[in-house]
Design an enzyme around this catalytic site. Sequence first.
Site, short mmCIF file in Angstrom:
data_model
loop_
_atom_site.label_atom_id
_atom_site.label_comp_id
_atom_site.label_asym_id
_atom_site.label_seq_id
_atom_site.Cartn_x
_atom_site.Cartn_y
_atom_site.Cartn_z
N HIS A 1 0.85 -1.20 0.00
CA HIS A 1 0.00 0.00 0.00
C HIS A 1 0.87 1.24 0.00
O HIS A 1 2.06 1.21 0.37
CB HIS A 1 -0.94 0.02 1.22
CG HIS A 1 -0.24 0.43 2.50
ND1 HIS A 1 -0.07 1.75 2.86
CD2 HIS A 1 0.34 -0.30 3.48
CE1 HIS A 1 0.56 1.81 4.02
NE2 HIS A 1 0.83 0.59 4.42
N CYS A 2 0.30 2.35 -0.44
CA CYS A 2 0.94 3.66 -0.31
C CYS A 2 -0.06 4.60 0.34
O CYS A 2 -0.89 4.17 1.14
CB CYS A 2 1.46 4.15 -1.66
SG CYS A 2 0.22 4.29 -2.97
#
Length: 240
Positions: A108-109
Amino acid sequence: MSIQKINTEEFLRFAKKAPILDARSPDEYLQAHIPKAISFPLFTDEERKIVGTAYKQQSKQIAIKIGLDFFGPKMRKMVEEVERIVDYKTKEKLTDIEIQNEKIILVHCWRGGMRSAAIAWLLDLYGFTVYTLIGGYKTYRNWALQQFEKEYKFKIIGGYTGSGKTLLLQTLSNEKNAIVDLEALANHKGSALGSLGLTAQPTQEMFENLLAASLALNTQTLINQPIWMEDESQRIGQLQ
């Protein structure tokens, strides 16, 4: 192979057995992150600033090209680092039939955008099973805050400093009762002993993430049980 996008609940369920790679910058990770996530930045803090400035002042396309210049030389090292992470994880006994014998990676970011997409593409290309978080950390953060809107049945342990409240809490945990150890989450011993012998406290945001995870874990695994915790003041060290 294909990259699958999943919601927060699914992401956290897989995270019980599979590693989470946080593709945000080191500073973003230090501010707060999903508990047990591994910092795996696509860009350094300085690189992120350069790409972000190019995006705002020039164009998306130029920013992407600059990002590719930073990303390209790191690809092999990133793959090898993930191999080490997965090899370590596979030494643990896996019981979940959905992830057993699979090299699953969660990525994820900040918003589920280009940074996590780039790392997910690379790992998928190499042969990992990759899941990304829809909406990224921002969506997880909303999930964490939502945990504080739910109703819980708490039982509070009160008493003077030194009366053994923490010991009682640990005993209750050992006997399979649901507990939330606020002082452990805050990395602080309370008003009298403070931070003596401890490392720095987490940020307020990180403390909230840890607390949300603890509440969710208790309600999922010890259904309908009351949650025991110590009677604390409004602040534990620097945390609310």
